[in-house]
Design an enzyme around this catalytic site. Structure first.
Site, PDB file in Angstrom:
ATOM      1  N   SER A 196       0.861  -1.187   0.000  1.00 54.08           N
ATOM      2  CA  SER A 196       0.000   0.000   0.000  1.00 54.08           C
ATOM      3  C   SER A 196       0.891   1.228   0.000  1.00 54.08           C
ATOM      4  O   SER A 196       2.020   1.187   0.519  1.00 54.08           O
ATOM      5  CB  SER A 196      -0.889   0.019   1.246  1.00 54.08           C
ATOM      6  OG  SER A 196      -1.510   1.289   1.413  1.00 54.08           O
ATOM      7  N   TYR A 216      -2.305  -0.513  10.285  1.00 52.06           N
ATOM      8  CA  TYR A 216      -2.330  -0.897   8.870  1.00 52.06           C
ATOM      9  C   TYR A 216      -1.050  -0.460   8.168  1.00 52.06           C
ATOM     10  O   TYR A 216      -0.395  -1.257   7.477  1.00 52.06           O
ATOM     11  CB  TYR A 216      -3.545  -0.259   8.196  1.00 52.06           C
ATOM     12  CG  TYR A 216      -3.676  -0.567   6.726  1.00 52.06           C
ATOM     13  CD1 TYR A 216      -4.266  -1.747   6.289  1.00 52.06           C
ATOM     14  CD2 TYR A 216      -3.200   0.319   5.755  1.00 52.06           C
ATOM     15  CE1 TYR A 216      -4.384  -2.041   4.932  1.00 52.06           C
ATOM     16  CE2 TYR A 216      -3.302   0.043   4.403  1.00 52.06           C
ATOM     17  CZ  TYR A 216      -3.905  -1.137   3.999  1.00 52.06           C
ATOM     18  OH  TYR A 216      -4.008  -1.418   2.653  1.00 52.06           O
TER      19      TYR A 216
END
Length: 276
Positions: A155, A168
């Site tokens: 990501s 995350y």
């Protein structure tokens, strides 16, 4: 993006993966499903992994209905025994394993103040996003031969922090670091390891946002839109293919230019809209 992706155009259906077997974790929905369809459209036999057996089998059945070779191997990628079972099923049913896409991920758990994060949310983020990549890669590499490829889904949050998503982002940072280390470890075996780092991408959660919220997500992106599963799938297919045979240990951002900019548009309008 729970619906099946549209068939590839003739220009894309080049058969780069004919005779190859791919396993896509988290492959029953969203980005993972788009990746699975792209690889299958280019000739791969595909094993779909996901935590929900019903959903995973339905996704595989939809692919078989279109004449593709697909099998479901549901399971939790953070559980070593379930990972081993999934790898074994892939090899037993499809005849081997050449491509692994580590796409399974926990959502942004525990969003909120750093001081209020639940340790359980932190642990689950790392269990799926980082431990899952480790377990699947090790199990897959044991049965892969030279010329195989592994692509991890990271990501932009690994290098550009989201607000209120420490668990995350930290877990995706671990994916980037693991990608480089794994590439070095597996290079002597002829196995390449790379990663794709998506920016904002349409998924089930994005679809629930109202139009104003969706536009707000697109506004900082230089290309003026959010991505979709096919954008990520195209990058994965490239890195998994022989076209990328001299590329390993790299993280490819697929983010519409988001990570290239120092400041988002709107900060200085005279620069955003220069006059001649």
């Amino acid at each position: 993006m729970s619906d099946a992706p549209q068939p590839a155009s003739d220009a894309r259906a080049e058969g780069r993966f004919t005779g190859r077997v791919a396993l896509v974790t988290g492959g029953a929905r969203n980005i993972g499903l788009a990746i699975a369809w792209r690889l299958a459209q280019e000739g791969a036999a595909v094993a779909l992994n996901g935590p929900d057996p019903t959903e995973t089998e339905a996704a595989a059945a939809a692919m078989r209905d279109r004449g593709m070779s697909a099998v479901a191997c549901p399971g939790d990628v953070s559980d070593a025994r379930q990972v081993d079972a999934c790898i074994s099923r892939t090899v037993d049913v499809l005849g081997g394993l050449d491509l692994l896409v580590n796409n399974a991920a926990a959502p942004m758990l525990g969003r909120g103040s750093l001081l209020d994060i639940d340790v359980a949310d932190w642990d689950r983020s790392f269990a799926v996003n980082a431990r899952g990549v480790f377990l699947c890669t090790v199990a897959a590499a044991r049965v892969m031969s030279a010329g195989s490829s592994i692509v991890n889904i990271s990501s932009v949050g690994a290098t550009r922090a989201h607000r209120a998503a420490v668990a995350y982002d930290a877990s995706k940072g671990a994916v980037d670091a693991a990608t480089r280390a794994m590439a070095l470890e597996l290079a002597p075996r002829g196995i390449r390891v790379n990663a794709v780092a998506p920016g904002p991408v349409i998924n089930d959660r994005f679809a629930l946002l109202d139009p104003a919220q969706q536009q707000a997500r697109a506004q900082p992106v230089p290309l003026g839109r959010v991505g979709d599963g096919s954008d990520v799938a195209g990058a994965v297919a490239f890195l998994a293919s022989a076209d990328a045979s001299f590329i390993t240990g790299q993280v490819l951002n697929v983010d519409g230019g988001l990570s290239a900019q120092l400041r988002p548009s709107g900060v200085d309008l005279s620069l955003d809209n220069p006059t001649s």
